[in-house]
Design a protein around this motif. Structure first.
Motif, PDB file in Angstrom:
ATOM      1  N   ALA A  94       2.714  11.385  14.434  1.00  0.00           N
ATOM      2  CA  ALA A  94       1.502  11.290  13.611  1.00  0.00           C
ATOM      3  C   ALA A  94       1.854  11.458  12.136  1.00  0.00           C
ATOM      4  CB  ALA A  94       0.488  12.354  14.037  1.00  0.00           C
ATOM      5  N   VAL A  96       4.882  10.937  10.721  1.00  0.00           N
ATOM      6  CA  VAL A  96       5.683   9.773  10.277  1.00  0.00           C
ATOM      7  C   VAL A  96       4.756   8.592   9.965  1.00  0.00           C
ATOM      8  CG1 VAL A  96       7.357   8.032  11.026  1.00  0.00           C
ATOM      9  CG2 VAL A  96       7.779  10.448  11.507  1.00  0.00           C
ATOM     10  N   GLY A  97       3.810   8.366  10.866  1.00  0.00           N
ATOM     11  CA  GLY A  97       2.889   7.244  10.675  1.00  0.00           C
ATOM     12  C   GLY A  97       2.056   7.402   9.416  1.00  0.00           C
ATOM     13  N   TYR A 100       4.191   6.851   6.193  1.00  0.00           N
ATOM     14  CA  TYR A 100       4.454   5.444   5.838  1.00  0.00           C
ATOM     15  C   TYR A 100       3.168   4.750   5.388  1.00  0.00           C
ATOM     16  CZ  TYR A 100       9.291   5.500   7.530  1.00  0.00           C
ATOM     17  OH  TYR A 100      10.627   5.745   7.678  1.00  0.00           O
ATOM     18  N   GLN A 101       2.084   4.996   6.107  1.00  0.00           N
ATOM     19  CA  GLN A 101       0.825   4.341   5.723  1.00  0.00           C
ATOM     20  C   GLN A 101       0.453   4.703   4.281  1.00  0.00           C
ATOM     21  OE1 GLN A 101      -0.969   2.000   6.921  1.00  0.00           O
ATOM     22  NE2 GLN A 101      -2.873   2.222   5.774  1.00  0.00           N
ATOM     23  N   PHE A 104       2.608   3.089   1.431  1.00  0.00           N
ATOM     24  CA  PHE A 104       2.332   1.671   1.160  1.00  0.00           C
ATOM     25  C   PHE A 104       0.921   1.436   0.649  1.00  0.00           C
ATOM     26  CE2 PHE A 104       6.243   1.608   3.526  1.00  0.00           C
ATOM     27  CZ  PHE A 104       6.984   0.772   2.710  1.00  0.00           C
ATOM     28  N   GLU A 105      -0.002   2.334   0.968  1.00  0.00           N
ATOM     29  CA  GLU A 105      -1.319   2.245   0.328  1.00  0.00           C
ATOM     30  C   GLU A 105      -1.235   2.627  -1.148  1.00  0.00           C
ATOM     31  OE1 GLU A 105      -5.137   3.320   1.940  1.00  0.00           O
ATOM     32  OE2 GLU A 105      -4.216   3.683   3.888  1.00  0.00           O
ATOM     33  N   GLN A 107       0.773   1.413  -3.149  1.00  0.00           N
ATOM     34  CA  GLN A 107       1.134   0.226  -3.937  1.00  0.00           C
ATOM     35  C   GLN A 107      -0.093  -0.432  -4.567  1.00  0.00           C
ATOM     36  OE1 GLN A 107       3.835  -1.895  -1.217  1.00  0.00           O
ATOM     37  NE2 GLN A 107       5.519  -1.017  -2.370  1.00  0.00           N
ATOM     38  N   PRO A 108      -1.181  -0.685  -3.819  1.00  0.00           N
ATOM     39  CA  PRO A 108      -2.375  -1.180  -4.525  1.00  0.00           C
ATOM     40  C   PRO A 108      -2.902  -0.187  -5.561  1.00  0.00           C
ATOM     41  CG  PRO A 108      -2.823  -0.843  -2.155  1.00  0.00           C
ATOM     42  CD  PRO A 108      -1.341  -0.744  -2.350  1.00  0.00           C
ATOM     43  N   GLU A 143     -10.569   2.245  -5.706  1.00  0.00           N
ATOM     44  CA  GLU A 143      -9.293   2.701  -5.139  1.00  0.00           C
ATOM     45  C   GLU A 143      -9.183   4.225  -5.232  1.00  0.00           C
ATOM     46  OE1 GLU A 143      -7.032   0.604  -3.680  1.00  0.00           O
ATOM     47  OE2 GLU A 143      -5.780   2.324  -3.173  1.00  0.00           O
ATOM     48  N   ILE A 146     -11.060   5.902  -2.563  1.00  0.00           N
ATOM     49  CA  ILE A 146     -10.337   5.892  -1.285  1.00  0.00           C
ATOM     50  C   ILE A 146      -9.368   7.073  -1.236  1.00  0.00           C
ATOM     51  CG2 ILE A 146      -8.595   4.642   0.072  1.00  0.00           C
ATOM     52  CD1 ILE A 146      -9.930   2.011  -0.814  1.00  0.00           C
ATOM     53  N   TRP A 147      -8.680   7.307  -2.351  1.00  0.00           N
ATOM     54  CA  TRP A 147      -7.692   8.401  -2.370  1.00  0.00           C
ATOM     55  C   TRP A 147      -8.350   9.772  -2.363  1.00  0.00           C
ATOM     56  CZ3 TRP A 147      -2.658   8.068  -1.234  1.00  0.00           C
ATOM     57  CH2 TRP A 147      -2.143   6.779  -1.136  1.00  0.00           C
ATOM     58  N   HIS A 150      -8.708  10.214   1.192  1.00  0.00           N
ATOM     59  CA  HIS A 150      -7.430  10.545   1.844  1.00  0.00           C
ATOM     60  C   HIS A 150      -7.054  12.010   1.618  1.00  0.00           C
ATOM     61  CE1 HIS A 150      -6.794   6.502   2.995  1.00  0.00           C
ATOM     62  NE2 HIS A 150      -6.054   6.060   2.010  1.00  0.00           N
TER      63      HIS A 150
END
Lengths: 223, 223
Positions: A94, A96-97, A100-101, A104-105, A107-108, A143, A146-147, A150
């Motif tokens: 969980a 690790v996933g 990585y997610q 890469f999020e 980047q936008p 954006e 969204i963070w 998160h």
């Protein structure tokens, strides 16, 4: 210890900064380094082009192995120095996933910050439109929301209970946002995360030198 | 075998395709999947938004672990299923370094292809400029020249002597370039690489179904 590594970098660049943080976390101090000036165009100099033909910073090499893309450098350093310094990839699936997610999020997120900050630099005068500037700002606000989501309930680190590649890669982006006037009030979760990590030794030691004397331009103050 | 995985995908999208290739290479067949239509706006449907709030494809989950960013999904699958199927991260430091460097250099490549293909879709009518269209085309030509250089003397794979994450991630981008009319004559190294890999089982099995009946639009023919 890291005498076979060379980093050419610019102050205040999140891509450069994350490589510096990764090197500190992996106990790879003592590498060759040179601070170059974006303002003077030194990222287009011969010594950079010899390592990075794209004329961008960071320009980083380990022996003959070239790693100019900051994500590539961070992943490579963790792969090659797994058992040295901080373990930057967590253990559980969980974690690790999510790591990585998130990276890469980011980047936008970084792209949208850049589209607001560098609009006039990227877009020739005759092609500029207030409507585009406004749309870019709205996209960055969305954006950032969204963070904020998160980071709701986030502990000291972005993923689980330990510092990971997610922090190495994403902390400089949030710091860049705040440095450029991004609101700590409108994005309290981002601000809280930023405050928790800014004094971590690897981050404090590599804090962009041009940020130390005085405030930024405030370009993102209405985001 | 992979019944706890779900992939929502669109045909012809390099990000979706690379996740499909990674799943095949890691012997993770039998996952739940659904082909959705970008044209019908199904990437904004409730079932996508439940996994991917950005309303983008792929939307991918493994149990409760969400991996919507295609790079994240590929790196996660390799991390979690290291000893299953094809080993996608090579052994030697030089190979690891080159692999990471290439997969992140493929991001500006994919971006530049997108800026040419989707200009009218991304830029509102009143903000369009022929000069920007021309500049985007020139930028893509320059980028393709860089890749012709990267592929000079390339063997069957992008890195070393075995298939790696570099191929998983980058093959779909070159295939997308060629499908949209990109020249095989002007970029012979890219074309040779494409031809070497297009019949690999993981790639052939996941070939975008909308590409099978008839040619593409040829939008990139003058690149």
């Amino acid at each position: 210890m890291a005498k076979d590594m060379t980093l050419l970098w610019g102050s205040g660049s999140p891509p450069c900064w994350r490589v510096q943080i990764a090197l500190e976390e992996k106990n790879l101090q003592g590498y060759n380094q040179k601070l170059l000036s974006f303002e003077k165009g030194e990222h287009k100099s011969k010594e950079v082009l010899e390592i990075n033909p794209r004329g961008q910073l960071p320009a980083f090499k380990h022996g003959k192995i070239i790693l100019n893309e900051s994500y590539a450098a961070c992943l490579y350093l963790e792969n090659q120095f797994k058992s040295q310094g901080t373990q930057l990839i967590p253990e559980g699936a969980a974690e690790v996933g999510l790591m990585y997610q998130l990276i890469f999020e980011a980047q936008p997120l970084a792209q949208k910050i850049g589209e607001v900050l560098y609009y006039n630099w990227k877009v020739p005068e005759g092609e500029r439109h207030d409507s585009a500037v406004q749309r870019n700002k709205e996209a960055l606000k969305e954006e950032m929301k969204i963070w904020e989501g998160h980071l709701q309930g986030c502990g000291d680190f972005l993923v689980g209970k330990s510092f990971s590649l997610a922090d190495v890669i994403i902390f400089p982006v949030f710091a860049y946002f705040i440095r450029n006037g991004g609101s700590e009030e409108r994005y309290p979760n981002v601000a809280a995360y930023y405050k928790k990590l800014r004094d971590r030794p690897s981050i404090k030691k590599t804090w962009p030198p041009t940020w130390i004397d005085g405030p930024g331009m405030g370009t993102l103050k209405d985001i």
